[in-house]
Design a protein around this motif. Structure first.
Motif, PDB file in Angstrom:
ATOM      1  N   TYR A   5       0.876  -1.167   0.000  1.00 32.92           N
ATOM      2  CA  TYR A   5       0.000   0.000   0.000  1.00 32.92           C
ATOM      3  C   TYR A   5       0.916   1.221   0.000  1.00 32.92           C
ATOM      4  O   TYR A   5       1.930   1.240   0.692  1.00 32.92           O
ATOM      5  CB  TYR A   5      -0.877   0.028   1.250  1.00 32.92           C
ATOM      6  CG  TYR A   5      -1.896  -1.081   1.300  1.00 32.92           C
ATOM      7  CD1 TYR A   5      -3.144  -0.906   0.718  1.00 32.92           C
ATOM      8  CD2 TYR A   5      -1.609  -2.286   1.918  1.00 32.92           C
ATOM      9  CE1 TYR A   5      -4.090  -1.924   0.752  1.00 32.92           C
ATOM     10  CE2 TYR A   5      -2.544  -3.309   1.965  1.00 32.92           C
ATOM     11  CZ  TYR A   5      -3.784  -3.114   1.386  1.00 32.92           C
ATOM     12  OH  TYR A   5      -4.711  -4.117   1.426  1.00 32.92           O
ATOM     13  N   GLU A  39      -3.529  -3.584   8.684  1.00 34.73           N
ATOM     14  CA  GLU A  39      -4.331  -2.657   9.478  1.00 34.73           C
ATOM     15  C   GLU A  39      -3.579  -2.211  10.728  1.00 34.73           C
ATOM     16  O   GLU A  39      -3.596  -1.032  11.090  1.00 34.73           O
ATOM     17  CB  GLU A  39      -5.674  -3.291   9.851  1.00 34.73           C
ATOM     18  CG  GLU A  39      -6.607  -3.497   8.681  1.00 34.73           C
ATOM     19  CD  GLU A  39      -6.270  -4.739   7.837  1.00 34.73           C
ATOM     20  OE1 GLU A  39      -5.442  -5.571   8.274  1.00 34.73           O
ATOM     21  OE2 GLU A  39      -6.821  -4.853   6.736  1.00 34.73           O
ATOM     22  N   LEU A  42      -0.971   0.271   9.755  1.00 35.40           N
ATOM     23  CA  LEU A  42      -1.553   1.593   9.503  1.00 35.40           C
ATOM     24  C   LEU A  42      -1.854   2.322  10.810  1.00 35.40           C
ATOM     25  O   LEU A  42      -1.513   3.496  10.967  1.00 35.40           O
ATOM     26  CB  LEU A  42      -2.824   1.457   8.664  1.00 35.40           C
ATOM     27  CG  LEU A  42      -3.609   2.747   8.432  1.00 35.40           C
ATOM     28  CD1 LEU A  42      -2.750   3.783   7.735  1.00 35.40           C
ATOM     29  CD2 LEU A  42      -4.856   2.465   7.642  1.00 35.40           C
ATOM     30  N   LEU A  58      -7.221   1.655   4.800  1.00 36.47           N
ATOM     31  CA  LEU A  58      -6.340   1.169   3.732  1.00 36.47           C
ATOM     32  C   LEU A  58      -6.974   1.344   2.349  1.00 36.47           C
ATOM     33  O   LEU A  58      -6.264   1.465   1.354  1.00 36.47           O
ATOM     34  CB  LEU A  58      -5.970  -0.295   3.960  1.00 36.47           C
ATOM     35  CG  LEU A  58      -4.944  -0.535   5.067  1.00 36.47           C
ATOM     36  CD1 LEU A  58      -4.778  -2.027   5.311  1.00 36.47           C
ATOM     37  CD2 LEU A  58      -3.611   0.096   4.718  1.00 36.47           C
ATOM     38  N   TYR A  63      -3.194   0.612  -3.675  1.00 35.35           N
ATOM     39  CA  TYR A  63      -2.764  -0.772  -3.502  1.00 35.35           C
ATOM     40  C   TYR A  63      -2.073  -1.251  -4.773  1.00 35.35           C
ATOM     41  O   TYR A  63      -2.615  -1.115  -5.867  1.00 35.35           O
ATOM     42  CB  TYR A  63      -3.952  -1.678  -3.180  1.00 35.35           C
ATOM     43  CG  TYR A  63      -3.562  -3.130  -3.038  1.00 35.35           C
ATOM     44  CD1 TYR A  63      -2.814  -3.544  -1.945  1.00 35.35           C
ATOM     45  CD2 TYR A  63      -3.915  -4.064  -3.995  1.00 35.35           C
ATOM     46  CE1 TYR A  63      -2.435  -4.869  -1.799  1.00 35.35           C
ATOM     47  CE2 TYR A  63      -3.545  -5.392  -3.853  1.00 35.35           C
ATOM     48  CZ  TYR A  63      -2.801  -5.790  -2.762  1.00 35.35           C
ATOM     49  OH  TYR A  63      -2.420  -7.101  -2.626  1.00 35.35           O
TER      50      TYR A  63
END
Length: 85
Positions: A5, A39, A42, A58, A63
């Motif tokens: 990402y 996750e 992040l 996200l 991506y």
């Protein structure tokens, strides 16, 4: 490099990269941490770097799947070309 990402910010380009079973967080070339899930990576990155103002989901990051990265690599044949002159 594996699936990742990506999100640009004023403090640099942030990447959350799949590395084996873990996810690495990078800002430019500096590793910020490793986490079990993207996750978690992040959430921790937003806590560590609040000045970057990173999106909380996200789905708001770009991506890049592993397959796309594999197709973008230069083949070994391409690296053997001679330069003109």
């Amino acid at each position: 490099m594996l699936a990742q990402y990506v999100h640009p910010s004023k403090t640099g380009l942030f990447r959350i990269v799949r590395h084996g079973r873990q996810w690495r967080v990078l800002c430019e070339d500096c590793e910020i941490g490793r986490h079990e899930t993207a996750e978690a990576a992040l959430i921790n990155t937003r806590m560590v770097c609040p000045q970057a103002r990173l999106p909380g989901e996200l789905s708001e990051w770009r991506y890049i799947p592993e397959l796309a990265l594999a197709h973008s690599r230069v083949s070994s044949e391409g690296t053997r070309w001679r330069l003109a002159g």
